[in-house]
Every structure is written in structure tokens, then in C-alpha cells.
Design an enzyme around this catalytic site. Structure first.
Site, mmCIF file in Angstrom:
data_model
loop_
_atom_site.group_PDB
_atom_site.id
_atom_site.type_symbol
_atom_site.label_atom_id
_atom_site.label_comp_id
_atom_site.label_asym_id
_atom_site.label_seq_id
_atom_site.Cartn_x
_atom_site.Cartn_y
_atom_site.Cartn_z
ATOM 1 N N LYS A 54 -104.105 56.254 -22.934
ATOM 2 C CA LYS A 54 -104.613 56.894 -23.697
ATOM 3 C C LYS A 54 -105.969 56.938 -24.215
ATOM 4 O O LYS A 54 -106.892 57.487 -24.105
ATOM 5 C CB LYS A 54 -103.782 56.223 -25.402
ATOM 6 N N GLN A 98 -99.522 52.285 -32.212
ATOM 7 C CA GLN A 98 -99.047 52.378 -31.615
ATOM 8 C C GLN A 98 -97.629 51.630 -33.022
ATOM 9 O O GLN A 98 -96.953 51.077 -32.455
ATOM 10 C CB GLN A 98 -99.768 51.732 -30.074
ATOM 11 N N ASP A 121 -100.203 61.939 -33.989
ATOM 12 C CA ASP A 121 -98.915 61.824 -33.637
ATOM 13 C C ASP A 121 -98.227 63.158 -34.236
ATOM 14 O O ASP A 121 -96.837 63.161 -33.588
ATOM 15 C CB ASP A 121 -98.048 60.137 -34.098
HETATM 16 N N1 GUN Z 1 -94.857 54.312 -28.456
HETATM 17 C C1 GUN Z 1 -93.704 55.127 -27.638
HETATM 18 N N2 GUN Z 1 -94.480 56.903 -28.187
HETATM 19 C C2 GUN Z 1 -95.338 56.209 -29.114
HETATM 20 C C3 GUN Z 1 -95.564 57.573 -29.232
HETATM 21 O O1 GUN Z 1 -95.508 58.913 -29.491
HETATM 22 N N3 GUN Z 1 -96.906 57.499 -30.520
HETATM 23 C C4 GUN Z 1 -96.336 55.884 -31.305
HETATM 24 N N4 GUN Z 1 -97.680 55.863 -31.419
HETATM 25 N N5 GUN Z 1 -96.221 55.160 -30.573
HETATM 26 C C5 GUN Z 1 -95.313 55.713 -29.179
#
Ligand code: GUN
Length: 296
Positions: A54, A98, A121
Site C-alpha cells: 500500500k 490494517q 476502507d
Molecule cells: N486486512 C485484509 N484486508 C483488509 C482491508 O481491506 N482493509 C483493512 N483495513 N485491513 C484488511
């Protein structure tokens, strides 16, 4: 193979290109650089890989990336204090915590402490409610990526019969809302659904998001249907570790009109949509026009 392959890798590159163009415009015309803060608590190896990816892609499209790596035993109060600081930082337009979080932290409490307009998100309860009532919101990245690919392939989705397999808050439920928003007739199927094969067989669009390797065989797929496979499952086959989706790709591709592969389908779209959401959040924060084609 009869089906058209929906190339998520190429599509994600196109989305990142559009994001980069918009970021360049924001910098030149408005003197604003969108910023994304990612918070990682602990050292889960898969999460570390995601967070690195990311951060790298955020910088590649010209945005500022702020990474906050906290110890696994960080207290809830300290995490909430960091989120509060990011909520009040005008250079941060998107915040992502996350998941999963270490067990001693309350995920719902943490997610709902993010300012909704920075919740890239789309997990905050306000954004869930806004999406459910058809109002402007931040939309979860994976379903947004699926919607973009479906719109790109079909143009209008109006009147199509869509079945979403899986009822998670992250994919299944928001996906169903988005398809409903595009005037599909939507069924959410799950582990207790009776006659799942028959339910899937009537669908023009199948979105599989259950996390069970190859659970949807080709003979459940209606001839010509579009299959979006959200699953990313690591299994051992012929002594090797391989990634497979929730759909049995080989047999489904014989019947589908179009299908996403795993890997290289939905996966790359998720981070591309996170970047798109960050630009969208930045534009909204500054009362500027949102990028076209990058929102629901
Ligand atoms: N962990 C796995 N997929 C995601 C996601 O799309 N967002 C977040 N914040 N954590 C994750």
C-alpha cells in the site's frame, strides 16, 4: 476456454493511472497533495506485506504515505490517541487501520473512531449506513473494484440477476448494496443457503466471496454469466503452494461469458481502489470535483 478473461491487473494499472493524473492536477492547480495514513499494530506477516505494498503504490501515484507501525501490545488508549491525531491532521485525507488487530483491541471501537470522511476502507458504521441508504459514502475497496470491473465489462448492470456468495461486512454485504444501487436483482447466498447450486445457476452475475478454495464448480454457472472471484486461497497442489479462488476456474471458464482469474483478477483492484478512495476523500475535504469513474 470460452470465457473472456477480465484482467484485474491491467484494470488496476489503468485505475492507478487515473488516480495519478488526478493527484498531479490537485498538486498543480490546488497545491494539495493527498495523504494516506496506514496504521499497523503488531507483526502479522501477511499484514506487513499488504502495508508495504500500500505504501509503495501510494507513493507511486504521487500521494504522501504515512506509515505508523505500533507494537503488538499497544494499548487501546494509545491507538485511539493516534487515530485522533490523524483525524485532526489536515495533511491526512485517508486513514486505514490494517485488520486483523491483536485480540486485546476492539476492532469495531477502533474503526468507528476514524473520522467517517477519512475512512477510506468504508468500514465505519456511518459509511455502512450511508451506502445502505444510497447516499454518498466511502465504499469498501474490494467491492468497489468488483463493481468497476462489472461496469466496464457490461456498461449497464440494470435488471441483471446477481448472486453474491458470502455475507461478510467487508465484501458480501457492501457488494450486494452496490449491485442493488446499479439496479440488479440481488441475492446474498451463504453457508446456510438451501439449493445453492440452483441459486447460482440463475445468476447473470456471480460474485464469490467465501474464502473456500474452488467451492463453486463450473456446472453451477449459467452459460454466459459473468463470474467475479474474490477468493484468494493458498493451497497445496502437486507438492506446490498455489493460489486459487473460490471458483473452480477451469470448469467455470468453460461456461462463463467472462471471468476473473486468481491471481490477477480482483486482488490488484483492492489497493487501486484504496488509492481512488483517498483521492476522493481529498477532493471532498477540499470541496473540489471528485474524479470521474473512480467512485460508486
Ligand atoms: N486486512 C485484509 N484486508 C483488509 C482491508 O481491506 N482493509 C483493512 N483495513 N485491513 C484488511
Amino acid at each position: 476456454m470460452a470465457a473472456t478473461l477480465i484482467d484485474g491487473k491491467a484494470f488496476a494499472a489503468k485505475v492507478r493511472g487515473q488516480v495519478a493524473e488526478h493527484v498531479a492536477r490537485l498538486k498543480e492547480q490546488n497545491g494539495i497533495t493527498p495523504g494516506l495514513a496506514v496504521v499497523l499494530v503488531g507483526e502479522d506477516p501477511a499484514s506487513q506485506v499488504y502495508v508495504r505494498s500500500k505504501g509503495k503504490q501510494t507513493v507511486e501515484v504521487g500521494m504522501n504515505s504515512y506509515e505508523h507501525k505500533l507494537e503488538a501490545d499497544t494499548s487501546e488508549a494509545d491507538l485511539l490517541a493516534l487515530i485522533d491525531q490523524l483525524n485532526n491532521d489536515a495533511s491526512v485525507h485517508g486513514i486505514l487501520v490494517q485488520l486483523p488487530l491483536p485480540k486485546h483491541l476492539d476492532e469495531d471501537l477502533v474503526i468507528n473512531s476514524i473520522a467517517p470522511e477519512k475512512d477510506v476502507d468504508g468500514f465505519h458504521i456511518s459509511n455502512v449506513g450511508l451506502l445502505g441508504t444510497g447516499q454518498k459514502s466511502m465504499v469498501p475497496c474490494t467491492p468497489l473494484g468488483c463493481l468497476m470491473m462489472l461496469r466496464d465489462h457490461h456498461g449497464s448492470l440494470s435488471g441483471m440477476d446477481a448472486v453474491v456468495i458470502g455475507r461478510s461486512n467487508i465484501v458480501g454485504k457492501p457488494m450486494a448494496q452496490l449491485l442493488l444501487g446499479d439496479s440488479c436483482t440481488v441475492t446474498i447466498a451463504h453457508s446456510r443457503t438451501e439449493d445453492l447450486p440452483d441459486v447460482v445457476r440463475r445468476a447473470d452475475i456471480v460474485v464469490a466471496a467465501v474464502g473456500r478454495p474452488e467451492m463453486v464448480p463450473g456446472d453451477w454457472i449459467k452459460e454466459g454469466a459473468t463470474v467475479i472471484d474474490v477468493g484468494i486461497n493458498r493451497i497445496e497442489r502437486d507438492g506446490k503452494n498455489v493460489l486459487v479462488g473460490d471458483v473452480d476456474f477451469a470448469s467455470a471458464a468453460e461456461r462463463a461469458g467472462a471471468i476473473t482469474p486468481v491471481p490477477g483478477g480482483v486482488g490488484p483492484m483492492t489497493i487501486a481502489c484504496l488509492l481512488a478512495n483517498t483521492v476522493t476523500a481529498c477532493c471532498r475535504a477540499n470541496n473540489l470535483a471528485e474524479p470521474e469513474g473512480l467512485t460508486a
